[in-house]
Design an enzyme around this catalytic site. Structure first.
Site, PDB file in Angstrom:
ATOM      1  N   CYS A   6      76.863  27.851  61.029  1.00 23.62           N
ATOM      2  CA  CYS A   6      76.255  29.118  60.594  1.00 23.62           C
ATOM      3  C   CYS A   6      75.316  29.068  61.796  1.00 23.62           C
ATOM      4  CB  CYS A   6      75.501  29.248  59.588  1.00 23.62           C
ATOM      5  SG  CYS A   6      73.808  28.314  59.502  1.00 23.62           S
TER       6      CYS A   6
ATOM      7  N   ASP B  43      61.479  34.813  66.547  1.00 25.94           N
ATOM      8  CA  ASP B  43      62.351  35.720  66.301  1.00 25.94           C
ATOM      9  C   ASP B  43      62.847  36.429  67.473  1.00 25.94           C
ATOM     10  OD1 ASP B  43      63.238  37.120  63.266  1.00 25.94           O
ATOM     11  OD2 ASP B  43      63.885  38.184  65.096  1.00 25.94           O
TER      12      ASP B  43
ATOM     13  N   HIS C 224      71.278  22.210  56.582  1.00 26.15           N
ATOM     14  CA  HIS C 224      71.693  23.596  56.015  1.00 26.15           C
ATOM     15  C   HIS C 224      71.518  23.727  54.672  1.00 26.15           C
ATOM     16  CE1 HIS C 224      73.726  27.574  55.878  1.00 26.15           C
ATOM     17  NE2 HIS C 224      74.147  26.979  54.877  1.00 26.15           N
TER      18      HIS C 224
ATOM     19  N   ASN D 148      63.578  35.976  52.752  1.00 21.81           N
ATOM     20  CA  ASN D 148      64.419  36.936  52.125  1.00 21.81           C
ATOM     21  C   ASN D 148      65.690  36.278  51.258  1.00 21.81           C
ATOM     22  OD1 ASN D 148      62.746  39.186  53.117  1.00 21.81           O
ATOM     23  ND2 ASN D 148      64.038  39.095  55.017  1.00 21.81           N
TER      24      ASN D 148
ATOM     25  N   GLY E 199      67.609  41.234  50.975  1.00 23.64           N
ATOM     26  CA  GLY E 199      67.810  41.508  52.450  1.00 23.64           C
ATOM     27  C   GLY E 199      68.036  40.353  53.423  1.00 23.64           C
TER      28      GLY E 199
ATOM     29  N   HIS F  77      65.381  30.410  55.948  1.00 23.33           N
ATOM     30  CA  HIS F  77      64.430  30.693  57.031  1.00 23.33           C
ATOM     31  C   HIS F  77      62.933  31.165  56.332  1.00 23.33           C
ATOM     32  CE1 HIS F  77      67.126  34.074  57.020  1.00 23.33           C
ATOM     33  NE2 HIS F  77      66.216  34.784  57.418  1.00 23.33           N
TER      34      HIS F  77
END
Ligand code: AMP
Length: 117
Positions: free
Chosen positions: A2, A28, A44, A82, A88, A95
């Site tokens: 990922c 971000d 992960h 989220n 979402g 994270h």
């Protein structure tokens, strides 16, 4: 692998705020507040629903240090994750968003009803 695993592994560049053996904080790419930093475990985990409480203990101390590093520990911030589709979540690697640097709005809407929930 990922995208956040690739960031944690150094294969994709990031704008690092703070790092230790277990966690990474980086800006971000599309900030939604004057301060918008993502905090991830390097190992992960799909989402909050799957994370071990022991990992969260370490992540808590790390997030507090990130806030001090960013200078928002006294002014305040929002720390959110989220979780899953309805939450979402777009990147399927746990994270936390640390948002701050100014007064934040609180406007979560349900897509269908447009009612404040
Ligand atoms: P979420 O919707 O909670 O899964 O949030 C994913 C976040 O990752 C979004 O705020 C994106 O702007 C951010 N993002 C995606 N790719 C990157 C990247 N390569 N570097 C930094 N932030 C990213």
């Amino acid at each position: 692998m990922c995208i956040f695993c690739q960031i944690a592994g150094g294969e994709i560049p990031n704008n690092t705020v703070l790092e230790n053996d277990d966690f990474l904080a980086f800006h971000d790419l599309y900030p939604k507040a004057p301060v918008h930093v993502l905090i991830i475990p390097k190992q992960h985990v799909d989402c909050f629903q799957d994370v071990a409480p022991e990992t969260m203990a370490g992540l808590t101390a790390f997030a507090q240090e990130v806030a001090r590093t960013l200078g928002v520990d006294q002014t305040g911030y929002r720390l959110i994750t989220n979780n899953g589709e309805d939450g979402g979540q777009e990147v399927p690697h746990l994270h936390f968003h640390m948002l701050g640097g100014g007064k934040l709005k609180w406007d979560h809407f349900h897509e269908d009803t447009h009612k404040n929930i």
